[in-house]
Design a protein around this motif. Structure first.
Motif, short mmCIF file in Angstrom:
data_model
loop_
_atom_site.label_atom_id
_atom_site.label_comp_id
_atom_site.label_asym_id
_atom_site.label_seq_id
_atom_site.Cartn_x
_atom_site.Cartn_y
_atom_site.Cartn_z
N LEU A 220 0.78 -1.20 -0.08
CA LEU A 220 0.00 -0.12 -0.02
C LEU A 220 0.91 1.38 0.12
CD1 LEU A 220 -2.49 -1.03 2.89
CD2 LEU A 220 -2.52 -1.69 0.51
N GLN A 221 0.34 2.19 -0.73
CA GLN A 221 0.86 3.70 -0.45
C GLN A 221 -0.21 4.18 -0.12
OE1 GLN A 221 -0.39 6.17 -3.20
NE2 GLN A 221 0.37 7.76 -1.56
N LEU A 222 -0.13 5.09 1.02
CA LEU A 222 -1.24 5.83 1.54
C LEU A 222 -1.02 7.46 1.45
CD1 LEU A 222 -1.27 3.33 4.41
CD2 LEU A 222 -3.28 3.92 3.06
N SER A 245 5.54 3.62 0.59
CA SER A 245 4.69 4.86 0.34
C SER A 245 5.69 6.00 0.42
CB SER A 245 3.63 4.87 1.74
OG SER A 245 2.89 5.91 1.48
N GLU A 246 5.18 7.06 0.03
CA GLU A 246 5.89 8.46 0.16
C GLU A 246 5.97 8.81 1.69
OE1 GLU A 246 4.56 11.55 -2.06
OE2 GLU A 246 4.64 12.89 -0.39
N MET A 247 4.70 8.64 2.29
CA MET A 247 5.07 8.98 3.73
C MET A 247 3.91 7.93 4.56
SD MET A 247 1.83 11.78 4.46
CE MET A 247 1.46 11.15 5.86
N SER A 319 -6.29 11.28 -1.98
CA SER A 319 -7.46 11.96 -2.19
C SER A 319 -7.61 13.12 -3.05
CB SER A 319 -7.74 12.56 -0.29
OG SER A 319 -9.01 12.58 -0.25
N ALA A 320 -8.84 13.77 -2.87
CA ALA A 320 -8.89 14.82 -3.96
C ALA A 320 -9.91 15.92 -3.50
CB ALA A 320 -9.56 14.39 -5.08
N LEU A 321 -9.57 17.17 -4.06
CA LEU A 321 -10.64 18.12 -3.74
C LEU A 321 -11.70 18.27 -4.57
CD1 LEU A 321 -7.67 20.73 -3.08
CD2 LEU A 321 -9.38 19.96 -1.38
N GLN A 322 -11.52 17.80 -5.73
CA GLN A 322 -12.60 17.91 -6.96
C GLN A 322 -12.37 17.22 -8.22
OE1 GLN A 322 -12.64 21.75 -9.14
NE2 GLN A 322 -14.97 21.75 -8.71
N VAL A 323 -13.39 16.19 -8.46
CA VAL A 323 -13.29 15.30 -9.71
C VAL A 323 -14.26 15.87 -10.76
CG1 VAL A 323 -13.56 13.05 -10.65
CG2 VAL A 323 -12.26 13.39 -8.42
N GLY A 344 3.37 13.25 -4.10
CA GLY A 344 3.59 11.95 -4.73
C GLY A 344 2.13 11.29 -5.42
N GLN A 345 1.36 11.98 -5.60
CA GLN A 345 0.06 11.48 -6.06
C GLN A 345 0.10 10.88 -7.40
OE1 GLN A 345 -4.19 13.16 -7.37
NE2 GLN A 345 -3.88 13.11 -5.15
N VAL A 346 0.79 11.46 -8.25
CA VAL A 346 0.85 11.10 -9.72
C VAL A 346 2.01 10.09 -9.66
CG1 VAL A 346 1.42 11.66 -12.13
CG2 VAL A 346 0.00 13.36 -10.76
N THR A 370 -18.43 18.94 0.39
CA THR A 370 -17.87 19.71 1.56
C THR A 370 -18.65 20.77 1.76
OG1 THR A 370 -15.59 20.28 2.13
CG2 THR A 370 -16.08 20.97 -0.02
N THR A 371 -18.23 21.22 3.02
CA THR A 371 -18.98 22.53 3.46
C THR A 371 -17.92 23.63 3.36
OG1 THR A 371 -20.21 21.22 5.05
CG2 THR A 371 -20.08 23.64 5.25
N LYS A 372 -18.20 24.77 2.58
CA LYS A 372 -17.19 25.82 2.51
C LYS A 372 -17.20 26.67 3.81
CE LYS A 372 -17.75 27.66 -1.75
NZ LYS A 372 -17.44 28.14 -2.99
N VAL A 377 -22.75 23.98 1.04
CA VAL A 377 -22.36 22.71 0.66
C VAL A 377 -22.19 22.33 -0.47
CG1 VAL A 377 -22.98 20.52 1.20
CG2 VAL A 377 -23.67 21.88 3.01
N ILE A 378 -21.06 21.82 -1.01
CA ILE A 378 -20.70 21.89 -2.50
C ILE A 378 -20.42 20.41 -2.96
CG2 ILE A 378 -20.17 23.90 -3.25
CD1 ILE A 378 -17.45 23.17 -2.90
N SER A 379 -20.79 19.96 -3.87
CA SER A 379 -20.34 18.72 -4.65
C SER A 379 -18.89 18.65 -5.03
CB SER A 379 -21.28 18.13 -5.45
OG SER A 379 -20.95 16.82 -6.18
N LYS A 380 -18.20 17.54 -4.39
CA LYS A 380 -16.94 17.63 -5.17
C LYS A 380 -16.82 16.78 -6.45
CE LYS A 380 -13.98 16.23 -1.53
NZ LYS A 380 -13.10 17.07 -1.11
N ILE A 381 -17.87 16.09 -6.91
CA ILE A 381 -17.94 15.72 -8.27
C ILE A 381 -18.73 16.65 -8.83
CG2 ILE A 381 -19.26 14.00 -9.82
CD1 ILE A 381 -18.61 11.87 -7.56
#
Ligand code: COA
Length: 446
Positions: A220-222, A245-247, A319-323, A344-346, A370-372, A377-381
């Protein structure tokens, strides 16, 4: 000329010659110098405080670092003529200055940072770093980090070390000889800590979906953020997991103690946890101390996609902020604002994809909403990424996307099917809007 080898000279004499106070040591920094800090927990807070206190002596000193848990005072408006932040990663201490136009970010894959230093693409005059006191041979230990710091010490013209007896002794590329240092400052202080994020119902559900894709004997990489710990806590029933893993953070420790992470099935560095840096609490740093199970290696090795690919059943979890509908992953910016960095995500998404046994996968896992700060409240997708945002993992590399509503695989799907799969794991409150956007974007019914 890189400073690499130890010296036959009596290192104790050298050490005494180089020993000084923080106030004196930071006088080695000159106006217009480029200064790099030791990475993350390796950042020498005592030296940085002394540098900031000495700000009147400097004009236009450039500060560069990646992840930092420090205060980032050098980015305060009152020091704008003294210091400029050239970040590789934004954090709590530095985000505001970037948003306000002081400082900038240098886009670079973490894996390439030491290579850039060797090739002179990035040059540093001074490296400020923290390490353990020397052993009987005159070698200090980086203890919590090898990542880019190991190379920064070799490449910088001047290296100033805060010697802190709380830095553990870790195995790997962590040994720095007194002869590689220009000034040493003895300053003991507790190491910076990053406490595990709370795991709520959403994170738990995401963790369970991730766990359903992870086979026994996987490596695993986390990544960074709240999700990795949630994934780890869902893996208690797994067997013979490994880490490359990077970290790592504290989350791995329970699984090591339970015998779930034993690294026994790893195809590269069997029996060993391979990482570039640690970011957790004292519990993690104590675990690292003289522990042959843990190996810290530089990031141009650990994060090299070709090295990652040597691990069978390699699973990368970030993880991600938006997709967006095409599966483009935004993980380090919110619109035009720099939030973090590519890290190291990519590197790991690509390394896992090329795993030599053909069983590597990468997962981008995030809550669906997520809640700004203003309460919205906004969709991350989203149909499109925000104006000004930067794609971190592109649509050609992305594989699995997971939210608390399920799993959407991007690989092998055409764009419309990607969008359909993503809408199926979006938050119910966002679905009407996303379906409407689908019809408009693709000019076709859902
Ligand atoms: N629009 C606006 N704001 C958003 C948002 C969006 N689409 N998505 C999240 N946010 C806000 C959150 O509300 C939160 O705000 P707060 O700090 O005021 O609470 C903040 O951004 C952070 O979001 P969160 O989901 O808590 O982030 P996290 O701590 O779980 O980290 C990443 C997620 C993506 C930022 C992190 O994983 C990262 O930096 N990744 C890039 C580097 C990487 O992947 N490295 C991997 C190898 S180590």
């Amino acid at each position: 000329m890189e400073k690499v080898l130890g010296t036959p000279m009596n290192w104790r004499e050298l050490y005494e010659q180089k020993k000084t106070t923080a106030e004196e040591a930071v006088k080695l920094i000159k106006s217009n110098d480029r200064v790099i800090f030791g990475h993350c927990i390796c950042e020498p807070e005592g030296l940085i405080d002394a540098m900031v206190a000495n700000h009147d002596a400097y004009r236009n000193v450039h500060i560069t670092h990646m992840v930092s848990l420090g205060k980032g005072e050098y980015t305060n408006p009152e020091y704008k003529d003294n210091f400029t932040f050239d970040g590789i990663f934004a954090g709590a201490g530095t985000r505001k200055s970037l948003a306000e136009g002081r400082g900038d970010v240098i886009p670079v894959y973490f894996s390439e940072l030491p290579i850039w230093m060797r090739r002179g693409i990035l040059n540093f005059d001074v490296c400020l770093v923290m390490m353990s006191p020397p052993d009987q041979w005159g070698y200090c230990n980086l203890g919590v980090e090898s990542g880019y710091t190991f190379q920064a010490i070799r490449s910088a013209k001047i290296v100033i070390a805060q010697i802190n007896e709380n830095v553990p002794f870790a195995y790997g590329d962590t040994h720095i000889h007194i002869s590689q240092l220009d000034a040493v400052v003895e300053m003991n202080a507790p190491l910076a800590e990053s406490k595990p994020a709370p795991i709520g119902d959403v994170e738990k559900q995401i963790g369970e979906y991730c766990a359903s894709l992870i086979e026994d004997e996987s490596t695993l990489q986390l990544g960074i953020g709240a999700i990795p710990d949630a994934v780890l806590s869902s893996l208690k029933g797994h067997k013979h997991l490994g880490i490359h893993s990077e970290m790592i953070a504290d989350g791995v420790l329970d699984l090591v103690e339970a015998g779930v992470i034993d690294c026994s099935a790893k195809t590269l560095h069997r029996g060993q946890i391979i990482v570039t840096f640690l970011m957790g609490t004292k519990r993690l740093y104590d675990f690292a101390d003289h522990n042959p199970m843990l190996m810290l290696r530089p990031v141009d090795y650990v994060n090299d996609p070709a090295i990652i690919a040597k691990n069978n059943k390699m699973v990368s979890i970030n993880s991600a902020l938006q997709v967006d509908f095409m599966g483009q992953v935004v993980a380090d910016s919110i619109g035009t604002r720099q939030f973090s960095g590519v890290g190291g995500q990519v590197d790991f998404v690509r390394g896992a994809a090329r795993a030599e046994d053909g069983k590597g996968i990468s997962i981008i896992a995030m809550p669906s909403i997520t809640t700004k700060k203003d309460g919205t409240v906004i969709s991350k997708i989203t149909p499109y990424i925000d104006n000004g945002a930067a794609v971190t993992t592109n649509r050609y590399d992305v594989d699995y996307i997971i939210t608390e509503y399920g799993i959407a695989r991007m690989k092998g799907k055409a764009l419309k099917d990607r969008a359909r799969a993503l809408i199926s794991i979006a938050h119910p409150s966002a679905v009407d809007h996303l379906e409407q956007a689908f019809r408009e974007r693709f000019n076709t019914p859902l």
